[in-house]
Write an enzyme that holds these catalytic residues in place. Structure first.
Site, PDB file in Angstrom:
ATOM      1  N   TRP A   9       0.767  -1.123   0.017  1.00 55.24           N
ATOM      2  CA  TRP A   9       0.119   0.180  -0.125  1.00 55.24           C
ATOM      3  C   TRP A   9       0.950   1.180  -0.069  1.00 55.24           C
ATOM      4  O   TRP A   9       2.041   1.342   0.621  1.00 55.24           O
ATOM      5  CB  TRP A   9      -0.872  -0.058   1.249  1.00 55.24           C
ATOM      6  CG  TRP A   9      -1.516   1.289   1.541  1.00 55.24           C
ATOM      7  CD1 TRP A   9      -1.262   2.439   2.326  1.00 55.24           C
ATOM      8  CD2 TRP A   9      -2.837   1.811   1.100  1.00 55.24           C
ATOM      9  NE1 TRP A   9      -1.947   3.289   2.440  1.00 55.24           N
ATOM     10  CE2 TRP A   9      -2.996   3.053   1.728  1.00 55.24           C
ATOM     11  CE3 TRP A   9      -3.891   1.135   0.353  1.00 55.24           C
ATOM     12  CZ2 TRP A   9      -4.143   3.894   1.445  1.00 55.24           C
ATOM     13  CZ3 TRP A   9      -4.998   2.005  -0.088  1.00 55.24           C
ATOM     14  CH2 TRP A   9      -5.169   3.104   0.475  1.00 55.24           C
ATOM     15  N   ASP A  12       0.057   9.213   0.948  1.00 54.10           N
ATOM     16  CA  ASP A  12       0.597  10.540   0.912  1.00 54.10           C
ATOM     17  C   ASP A  12       2.113  10.523   0.467  1.00 54.10           C
ATOM     18  O   ASP A  12       2.773   9.821   1.290  1.00 54.10           O
ATOM     19  CB  ASP A  12       0.470  11.198   2.337  1.00 54.10           C
ATOM     20  CG  ASP A  12      -0.942  11.287   2.912  1.00 54.10           C
ATOM     21  OD1 ASP A  12      -1.716  10.687   2.233  1.00 54.10           O
ATOM     22  OD2 ASP A  12      -0.991  11.731   4.131  1.00 54.10           O
ATOM     23  N   GLN A  28       4.065   7.379   2.557  1.00 55.16           N
ATOM     24  CA  GLN A  28       3.294   6.541   3.569  1.00 55.16           C
ATOM     25  C   GLN A  28       3.087   5.413   2.674  1.00 55.16           C
ATOM     26  O   GLN A  28       2.670   5.071   1.608  1.00 55.16           O
ATOM     27  CB  GLN A  28       1.862   7.141   3.926  1.00 55.16           C
ATOM     28  CG  GLN A  28       2.059   8.421   4.634  1.00 55.16           C
ATOM     29  CD  GLN A  28       2.579   8.017   6.113  1.00 55.16           C
ATOM     30  OE1 GLN A  28       1.515   7.793   6.916  1.00 55.16           O
ATOM     31  NE2 GLN A  28       3.747   8.263   6.372  1.00 55.16           N
ATOM     32  N   TRP A  36      -4.573  -0.123   3.636  1.00 52.08           N
ATOM     33  CA  TRP A  36      -3.923   0.722   4.829  1.00 52.08           C
ATOM     34  C   TRP A  36      -3.261  -0.033   5.947  1.00 52.08           C
ATOM     35  O   TRP A  36      -4.255  -0.746   6.532  1.00 52.08           O
ATOM     36  CB  TRP A  36      -4.546   2.157   5.195  1.00 52.08           C
ATOM     37  CG  TRP A  36      -3.985   2.849   6.139  1.00 52.08           C
ATOM     38  CD1 TRP A  36      -3.255   4.335   5.494  1.00 52.08           C
ATOM     39  CD2 TRP A  36      -3.979   3.295   7.238  1.00 52.08           C
ATOM     40  NE1 TRP A  36      -2.716   4.844   6.683  1.00 52.08           N
ATOM     41  CE2 TRP A  36      -3.278   4.414   7.862  1.00 52.08           C
ATOM     42  CE3 TRP A  36      -4.304   2.088   8.437  1.00 52.08           C
ATOM     43  CZ2 TRP A  36      -2.918   4.612   9.183  1.00 52.08           C
ATOM     44  CZ3 TRP A  36      -4.149   2.539   9.742  1.00 52.08           C
ATOM     45  CH2 TRP A  36      -3.429   3.759  10.056  1.00 52.08           C
ATOM     46  N   TRP A 275      -9.707   9.571   0.039  1.00 53.62           N
ATOM     47  CA  TRP A 275      -9.727   8.405   1.153  1.00 53.62           C
ATOM     48  C   TRP A 275     -11.407   8.243   0.866  1.00 53.62           C
ATOM     49  O   TRP A 275     -12.363   9.062   0.807  1.00 53.62           O
ATOM     50  CB  TRP A 275      -9.684   9.012   2.524  1.00 53.62           C
ATOM     51  CG  TRP A 275      -8.335   9.255   3.182  1.00 53.62           C
ATOM     52  CD1 TRP A 275      -7.748  10.356   3.173  1.00 53.62           C
ATOM     53  CD2 TRP A 275      -7.457   8.155   3.239  1.00 53.62           C
ATOM     54  NE1 TRP A 275      -6.471  10.182   3.469  1.00 53.62           N
ATOM     55  CE2 TRP A 275      -6.292   8.773   3.765  1.00 53.62           C
ATOM     56  CE3 TRP A 275      -7.523   6.761   3.359  1.00 53.62           C
ATOM     57  CZ2 TRP A 275      -5.094   8.206   3.883  1.00 53.62           C
ATOM     58  CZ3 TRP A 275      -6.274   5.952   3.576  1.00 53.62           C
ATOM     59  CH2 TRP A 275      -4.873   6.819   3.694  1.00 53.62           C
TER      60      TRP A 275
END
Length: 453
Positions: A9, A12, A28, A36, A275
């Site tokens: 995954w 950002d 990230q 996530w 999101w």
């Protein structure tokens, strides 16, 4: 063309910077699954902002203060070393969204291997103002002003308005609270994430990503948006005075932009997603999930003060002029497209008030993305593409002097469009079921095309 991690995954962009003559992009990352999870910092490096080399994971959870994730942050060079400043996340009551979020430091002497500062966190989770919600306190952006370093941190008030907190340091390790840099109201979202502060000419610019910003007609239609704000920053008082603001990208998938300045150039990159409940890669059986936008060179319009965006000039080295069309018919462009290839469609189209332009990617009877320009409005519509239900996004196009200009970039999972001399941008992820699809462009009542690249 769009950077993706090799597996796992990503979201950002973090620590977007130049170090030892190369561009470094952190992000990230959860390496163990395509959803996530406990956040790490992935890492890549490039010499031209387009071709990236994957590097080892830079940060992993491990200290007490980042036990549940190394969240977003930024990077800066100091004394030949590369400093990462990031949010350490520790869950207090994750079910009720209560976290201890603090700002931490890691340092590298080679830009690849990083050691965490033993006395982390360097900015603790405290109630710096009476109305600050201490459970949302993240995404530090470091800038240097004179002899000092400034740190802008995203936050919110107890009554649910976004705000930015400002800290100051002489050494990146010892910080003092300076001020509330800037606060919003109910029209600008309930929490501000991923702030950035920089200067273009004599104008100061804030870029940030509000959560749940209310829609304003066709703008801010996503659950989480990204906005630019221009104004003036007073370093002495630590206050920012807003002049105007606007949406950065009017499409479906754009969040958490971060910039790097070098010389007179200002380059921005963002996570090409927002999101939401469904993530396309998981439904497609891929081993990776997430993508970055093409790095965009940004400036301010001399006439309106709005943010302008274009793919970085280095991207031109990966494209070539294909043909010039002087007298288009009703359908002026129709090609087969394989999902493992990429293309760029760039042109200036002479139009009249009754001109309608339609660009379609995918067969009309199946999944497809469609862009339609009519009466100064551009509509992006996806018909069950990207594993999403039918949806539309709109933006206004001025088309000055009867010219509609566009720059479309498509690869196997992403579409970006730039219009109106960079005044408007629209982005979406693209996952079509068929191995081979179509690209077509229809222009009704058009006077002609000046260029088609």
């Amino acid at each position: 063309f769009h950077y993706t991690t090799q597996k796992g995954w990503m979201n950002d962009p973090n620590g977007f910077c130049i170090y030892q003559g190369e561009y470094h992009l952190f992000y990230q990352h959860y390496p163990d699954d395509i959803v996530w999870g406990p956040m790490h910092w992935g890492h890549a490096v490039s010499k031209d902002l387009i071709t990236w080399e994957h590097l080892p994971v830079a940060l992993s959870p491990g200290q007490y203060c980042d036990a549940n994730g190394c969240f977003s942050g930024s990077a800066i060079e100091k004394d030949g070393k590369l400093y990462l400043v990031y949010t350490g996340n520790r869950n207090i009551d994750a079910e009720h969204k209560k976290f201890c979020q603090t700002q931490c430091v890691a340092v590298s002497e080679d830009g690849v291997h990083f050691g965490k500062y033993a006395d982390n966190p360097v900015i603790r989770n405290e109630k710096y103002t009476a109305d600050t919600d201490i459970f949302d306190f993240r995404d530090p952006k470091i800038i240097r002003r004179g002899q000092n370093y400034l740190c802008v941190v995203g936050s919110r008030t107890v009554d649910g308005h976004g705000q930015l907190l400002l800290f100051k340091s002489a050494d990146l390790l010892h910080w003092s609270f300076q001020s509330v840099l800037f606060s919003g109201d109910q029209t600008m979202g309930v929490m501000w994430e991923c702030p950035d502060l920089f200067r273009i000419g004599d104008v100061d610019v804030i870029v940030l990503s509000p959560n749940e910003m209310p829609a304003q007609q066709h703008r801010y239609q996503n659950k989480n948006s990204s906005i630019w704000i221009t104004g003036q920053f007073d370093a002495e008082s630590g206050n920012f005075t807003m002049e105007q603001y606007g949406e950065i990208d009017h499409g479906f998938d754009f969040f958490a932009p971060q910039t790097v300045n070098f010389g007179d150039r200002h380059v921005m990159i963002a996570w090409m997603e927002t999101w939401k409940d469904v993530y396309p890669a998981g439904k497609k059986g891929l081993s990776w999930n997430g993508a970055m936008t093409i790095p965009r060179e940004i400036s301010l319009s001399e006439s309106t003060g709005e943010l302008l965006q274009h793919p970085v000039a280095e991207f031109d080295n990966y494209c070539q002029l294909l043909e010039t069309i002087q007298q288009p018919g009703e359908e002026i462009f129709h090609k087969e497209w394989s999902a493992d290839t990429a293309f760029r469609l760039k042109g200036k189209i002479s139009i009249t008030p009754d001109t309608v332009i339609r660009i379609r990617i995918g067969a009309e009877q199946s999944e497809h993305i469609q862009l339609t320009y009519d009466k100064n409005q551009l509509c992006m519509q996806r018909r069950n593409a990207s594993c999403q239900e039918d949806a539309k996004r709109f933006t206004d196009i001025v088309a000055e002097n009867g010219i509609f200009d566009m720059d479309l970039i498509l690869d196997h999972s992403a579409l970006e469009g730039f219009f109106d001399q960079g005044r408007r941008a629209m982005s979406t992820r693209v996952f079509l079921d068929c191995d081979h699809s179509e690209i077509s462009m229809d222009i009704m009542n058009a006077a002609g095309i000046q260029q088609l690249e």
